[in-house]
Design an enzyme around this catalytic site. Structure first.
Site, PDB file in Angstrom:
ATOM      1  N   CYS A   1      26.838 -64.049  92.928  1.00  0.00           N
ATOM      2  CA  CYS A   1      25.386 -63.890  93.130  1.00  0.00           C
ATOM      3  C   CYS A   1      24.981 -64.432  94.505  1.00  0.00           C
ATOM      4  O   CYS A   1      24.971 -65.654  94.721  1.00  0.00           O
ATOM      5  CB  CYS A   1      24.635 -64.610  92.009  1.00  0.00           C
ATOM      6  SG  CYS A   1      22.860 -64.767  92.271  1.00  0.00           S
TER       7      CYS A   1
ATOM      8  N   CYS B   1      21.916 -66.750  94.594  1.00  0.00           N
ATOM      9  CA  CYS B   1      22.240 -68.062  94.028  1.00  0.00           C
ATOM     10  C   CYS B   1      22.747 -69.007  95.109  1.00  0.00           C
ATOM     11  O   CYS B   1      22.472 -70.214  95.083  1.00  0.00           O
ATOM     12  CB  CYS B   1      23.308 -67.928  92.942  1.00  0.00           C
ATOM     13  SG  CYS B   1      22.806 -66.966  91.492  1.00  0.00           S
TER      14      CYS B   1
END
Length: 316
Positions: free
Chosen positions: A75, A78
């Site tokens: 991700c 993230c």
């Protein structure tokens, strides 16, 4: 605490499962050897697992708020949000704890996140006194994350449910707040009411007294960004920029939308392309706007340093 989820049932279910395993003669499930690992923030940032969540998050939340960062290695956003949360947790020095959950390595917690209706990461939940409150969904610039955390704790304080460890030290009795503190309080109150114009006026008042106040500069830049995007349709702004690559104003609008959504490098890259591909007033507008976006991040942010070097190369 509107929308809070009581984690007591989950905790009880886990204990029942452990009891059944014990009765069946199986070894109780527990944390990996060495327990939860400390993250970049040392004791204030911890990695939690399916097995340690109840102890490290639910039980700990009875004495100190815990922000739970659900993430995964694949991700990209993230990786933008995670370091910001770790930095703020370290600065908080124990007023709250950051617990990081790798959803790929911990399928039970990943499934639980989906059961809450969350479909994407990064996702951050606040756990206070055993209650889970959905908090952030998606990446955001550091000033915006810092402001959201401050507003969360203020709301918890007003509800009277903020654990003692997060209350911080009170000002000495009889000590009057400084004028700057009063104006900062006015700015925070305005932000909590959604009064962006009032917050802007307060930050401008602080900077009129001290033009070098970095926190006020970041606050003002964030408010100005929020005011600019308030009247924009995000999808339409990005599409218009794609349809009109030579329209600098369209690129500026799209860059603002990208900043708000946490796509910082995309916003910087878009305006750098506009600087390289324009001249005269258009080039100056793109350059000036890019410089204003730098104010949203700490000066030592590597993305700012990289973009500044690219801007210098484009200009000279």
């Amino acid at each position: 605490m509107h929308g809070a989820i009581d984690l007591g049932a989950r905790q009880a279910a886990t204990r029942k499962q452990q009891e059944r395993r014990a009765q069946a003669g199986a070894a109780p499930a527990g944390p990996p050897a060495g327990g939860a690992d400390a993250g970049a923030g040392g004791q204030y940032v911890i990695d939690v697992t399916d097995q340690t969540f109840n102890t490290e998050v639910v039980e700990r939340s009875q004495t100190v708020p815990v922000l739970v960062d659900f993430w995964a290695d694949w991700c990209g956003p993230c990786k933008q949000l995670g370091p910001i949360l770790e930095k703020l947790a370290t600065e908080a020095a124990g007023k709250w704890i950051l617990a990081k959950v790798d959803i790929d390595a911990n399928p039970q917690l990943g499934a639980y996140m989906q059961q809450m209706g969350v479909r994407g990461i990064p996702f951050v939940a606040a756990v206070v006194a055993g209650q889970l409150l959905p908090f952030l969904n998606g990446a955001a610039p550091e000033p915006q994350v810092r402001q959201a955390i401050d507003q969360l704790f203020e709301a918890l304080r007003q509800e009277g449910i903020l654990p003692e460890a997060a209350e911080g030290e009170a000002a000495p009795a009889g000590e009057a707040p400084s004028p700057a503190d009063s104006v900062y309080a006015a700015a925070e109150d305005a932000l909590q009411r959604g009064d962006l114009d009032g917050a802007k006026a307060a930050f401008e008042q602080i900077l009129a007294r001290d033009p070098r106040d970095g926190q006020a500069k970041q606050g003002l830049s964030l408010v100005e960004l929020s005011l600019r995007v308030r009247g924009l349709d995000p999808e339409r702004a990005v599409q218009e920029a794609a349809d009109k690559p030579g329209d600098v104003q369209a690129q500026i609008h799209a860059a603002d939308v990208e900043m708000v959504s946490g796509r910082i490098e995309d916003a910087f890259g878009r305006l750098l392309t506009a600087v390289r591909g324009s001249a005269g007033d258009d080039r100056d507008a793109a350059r000036t706007h890019l410089l204003s976006l730098f104010e949203l991040l700490p000066p030592d942010d590597p993305r700012v340093g990289k973009a500044r070097r690219s801007l210098q190369a484009a200009l000279f």
